[in-house]
Design a protein around this motif. Structure first.
Motif, short mmCIF file in Angstrom:
data_model
loop_
_atom_site.label_atom_id
_atom_site.label_comp_id
_atom_site.label_asym_id
_atom_site.label_seq_id
_atom_site.Cartn_x
_atom_site.Cartn_y
_atom_site.Cartn_z
N GLU A 35 0.84 -1.20 0.00
CA GLU A 35 0.00 0.00 0.00
C GLU A 35 0.88 1.25 0.00
O GLU A 35 0.62 2.21 -0.74
N MET A 36 1.94 1.24 0.81
CA MET A 36 2.84 2.39 0.88
C MET A 36 3.50 2.66 -0.47
O MET A 36 3.55 3.80 -0.94
N LEU A 37 4.01 1.61 -1.10
CA LEU A 37 4.70 1.78 -2.38
C LEU A 37 3.74 2.24 -3.47
O LEU A 37 4.11 3.04 -4.34
N THR A 38 2.51 1.76 -3.42
CA THR A 38 1.51 2.19 -4.41
C THR A 38 1.23 3.68 -4.27
O THR A 38 1.20 4.42 -5.26
N LEU A 39 1.06 4.14 -3.04
CA LEU A 39 0.78 5.57 -2.80
C LEU A 39 1.98 6.43 -3.18
O LEU A 39 1.83 7.53 -3.71
N LEU A 40 3.19 5.92 -2.94
CA LEU A 40 4.40 6.66 -3.32
C LEU A 40 4.51 6.76 -4.84
O LEU A 40 4.75 7.83 -5.39
N ARG A 41 4.34 5.62 -5.52
CA ARG A 41 4.43 5.61 -6.97
C ARG A 41 3.41 6.55 -7.59
O ARG A 41 3.69 7.25 -8.57
N ASP A 42 2.22 6.61 -6.98
CA ASP A 42 1.17 7.46 -7.53
C ASP A 42 1.31 8.92 -7.11
O ASP A 42 0.43 9.74 -7.42
N GLY A 43 2.39 9.24 -6.39
CA GLY A 43 2.68 10.63 -6.08
C GLY A 43 1.74 11.25 -5.07
O GLY A 43 1.59 12.48 -5.02
N LEU A 44 1.11 10.43 -4.24
CA LEU A 44 0.14 10.97 -3.29
C LEU A 44 0.77 11.49 -2.02
O LEU A 44 0.18 12.29 -1.30
N ILE A 45 1.97 11.02 -1.70
CA ILE A 45 2.56 11.32 -0.41
C ILE A 45 4.06 11.08 -0.49
O ILE A 45 4.53 10.31 -1.32
N ASP A 46 4.82 11.74 0.38
CA ASP A 46 6.27 11.56 0.43
C ASP A 46 6.65 10.39 1.35
O ASP A 46 5.92 10.08 2.29
N PRO A 47 7.83 9.80 1.12
CA PRO A 47 8.24 8.67 1.97
C PRO A 47 8.27 9.01 3.46
O PRO A 47 7.82 8.23 4.29
N ARG A 48 8.78 10.19 3.82
CA ARG A 48 8.88 10.53 5.24
C ARG A 48 7.49 10.60 5.88
O ARG A 48 7.27 10.14 6.99
N ASP A 49 6.55 11.18 5.14
CA ASP A 49 5.20 11.31 5.66
C ASP A 49 4.53 9.95 5.82
O ASP A 49 3.79 9.72 6.78
N ILE A 50 4.79 9.06 4.88
CA ILE A 50 4.09 7.77 4.98
C ILE A 50 4.67 6.94 6.12
O ILE A 50 3.93 6.21 6.80
N ASP A 51 5.96 7.06 6.38
CA ASP A 51 6.53 6.41 7.57
C ASP A 51 5.91 7.00 8.84
O ASP A 51 5.60 6.27 9.80
N ALA A 52 5.72 8.33 8.85
CA ALA A 52 5.17 8.99 10.05
C ALA A 52 3.76 8.50 10.38
O ALA A 52 3.37 8.48 11.55
N ILE A 53 2.99 8.12 9.35
CA ILE A 53 1.63 7.63 9.61
C ILE A 53 1.68 6.41 10.52
O ILE A 53 0.81 6.23 11.38
N ILE A 54 2.71 5.61 10.38
CA ILE A 54 2.86 4.46 11.28
C ILE A 54 3.57 4.87 12.57
O ILE A 54 3.04 4.69 13.67
N SER A 55 4.76 5.47 12.46
CA SER A 55 5.58 5.67 13.67
C SER A 55 5.06 6.78 14.57
O SER A 55 5.37 6.82 15.76
N GLN A 56 4.24 7.69 14.04
CA GLN A 56 3.62 8.74 14.86
C GLN A 56 2.11 8.56 14.92
O GLN A 56 1.39 9.48 15.35
#
Lengths: 316, 316
Positions: free
Chosen positions: B200-221
């Motif tokens: 899911e993370m890689l799909t959202l990244l590939r589709d340009g919806l969100i940056d890697p740092r932000d998507i990690d933060a959704i889990i770690s924060q």
């Protein structure tokens, strides 16, 4: 722009939680609550929640001081008067959102940011035709926001850049972790992330591969202990000596095979791998990865000690 | 059956980690390592890892005592002599697994359980034709097992029931959390769970919806702060006053819509809902859910304090 006063529409679980986030950051907070019953219980609910989370107050702040910054109103006009930031937290129904944003268009201060905490409706579904639409934005948190910092910000195509920038700065100033969703997408990103995991869990359950208790344990006694400290991307960066690029060269098939089954196409084009390399190496150089592994391991040990201390309230 | 001696094949990251799990549970542990270089460094690596995780030792135990229970061998026969439980932790290649299980068939004690820590090959792919096959089982951990308790146990169709039962009891006695995978499935369940989230993370990244740092933060924060204490199923049980059944009635579409997009069929048939209701209500009655919410919230606050204390080793 300095945000000094926030207005919150709705005093339910999420509205009350946002009120505490803003009040403990020092803002004046005016809550609009149309239900007499809800308004009557709101201050007591806010007190309990603020007391229970008092460890997050600034050293010089007190529960009483936080609550003194919050006022309750039975009129929308009175609540939003003088507000720099309005956060709509009413019921999750499209017609209700439409009606309240139309009312905000008429009564909110001209420069106020108009945020919605909706978890499902992009702003363009309900503010498209309003003159105030350039000031409208989604600010949707993990629940509850006074405990979980991450908050997704999603503009509509017509949202002004300054609104995204100011909302980002404001959320940071309030101690939240804002994340940017670049395009309006069904369920935004937070819910999609949770859904991805739960869909896999339900599929395995339906197929009789594992019991519910065991599948929960895979997270709460496994990955959850890592993800408390590290996002999954920076996590896999630690699982190959050369970092994430090497990891994806070795194990990327675990993800690309699955994506193909789901009809998602190629989820690891070279640009994505490059972006992930730039992101992870921007956080920490490859030669320092063993230091981060040691930090992760000590963090997990500290969390295990905390979990042992907290025990469980389950009966079985 | 009492398991008093474990033999471990391979002294890499996983083999060494298992050695510590078993030695700190009081077992004698014999490691087979064919590489002179690896054998030469193994005791020092084991000492460092045991020292770093000394908080998990029993009160009456010491690092020296744990290490004194571990011996190193350049001969497979010598390592497995007298072992009740053999855990294969060699390289992840099918031919290597085939060869070493064929060797174990000849030299391991007749009643020994023969486990593999493989993350990708079901036992039936490499032990199908061996007379010892009824004693073979997958015991695959989250990495590293001396820190993360969850361990998936997956039998082949020909694995004897007593092997599953004894391995389960043994893992519990060692402080691990065994989970049962009922049928051999590609990647078992641990890796499938992680893959679901990363896809899911890689799909959202590939589709340009969100940056890697932000998507990690959704889990770690965000979700990671909950999942450190609660699996996602018992987690959503807290997100509706009536528990998981009510939650799924209201929000199940978040999951079933996605599953349909992925061609997974109906992932919420009535039997699955009933099983989830039985599971969650078996843990805690619906009237006690507010108590569990309060426990969760206090747990998250304690974790946030721990995280603030531990800081970060990232440069940016």
């Amino acid at each position: 722009m300095t945000i000094r006063k926030a207005a919150i529409l709705g005093s339910g679980v999420i509205g009350s939680s946002w009120a505490i986030v803003y009040a403990r950051a020092g803002l004046d907070v005016a809550i609009y609550e149309r239900s007499d019953d809800f308004r009557a219980t709101a201050m007591e609910r806010l007190r309990t929640t603020t007391e229970d989370s008092a460890s997050l107050l600034a050293d010089t702040d007190t529960v009483d001081a936080v609550l003194a910054r919050i006022s309750l109103h039975d009129s929308l006009e009175a609540a939003v008067a003088g507000a720099d930031f309005v956060h709509e937290c009413i019921e999750e129904k499209l017609d209700s959102k439409k009606a309240i944003f139309a009312a905000l268009n008429d009564c909110a201060p001209e420069r106020a940011i108009l945020a919605t905490t909706t978890s499902s409706f992009p702003v363009s579904h309900f503010a498209q035709d309003l003159p105030c639409r350039d000031r409208c934005i989604v600010a949707h948190p993990a629940t509850p926001p006074h405990l979980l910092p991450v908050t997704e910000l999603c503009p509509a195509p017509f949202t002004a850049d300054w609104v995204m920038e100011e909302t980002t700065a404001f959320m940071r100033a309030c101690g939240q972790t804002p994340v940017h969703i670049r395009k309006e997408v069904e369920g935004f990103v937070l819910n999609r992330m949770q859904a991805a995991l739960v869909v896999e869990m339900l599929t395995l359950l339906r197929d009789g591969l594992i019991d519910p208790r065991d599948i929960d344990a895979i997270i709460s006694q496994g990955f959850g202990l890592r993800w408390a400290f590290l996002g999954p991307l920076e996590g896999v960066d630690l699982n190959a000596p050369g970092g994430i690029r090497q990891y994806l060269e070795r194990y990327g098939f675990l993800f690309t095979d699955r994506a193909r089954d789901y009809g998602l196409g190629d989820i690891l084009p070279p640009e994505t791998v490059d972006a992930l390399e730039a992101y992870t190496r921007g956080r920490i150089p490859v030669e320092a990865l063993p230091e981060k592994v040691a930090w992760r391991d000590q963090s997990i040990l500290a969390l295990r000690a905390l979990k042992a201390e907290r025990g469980s309230v389950d009966r079985a």
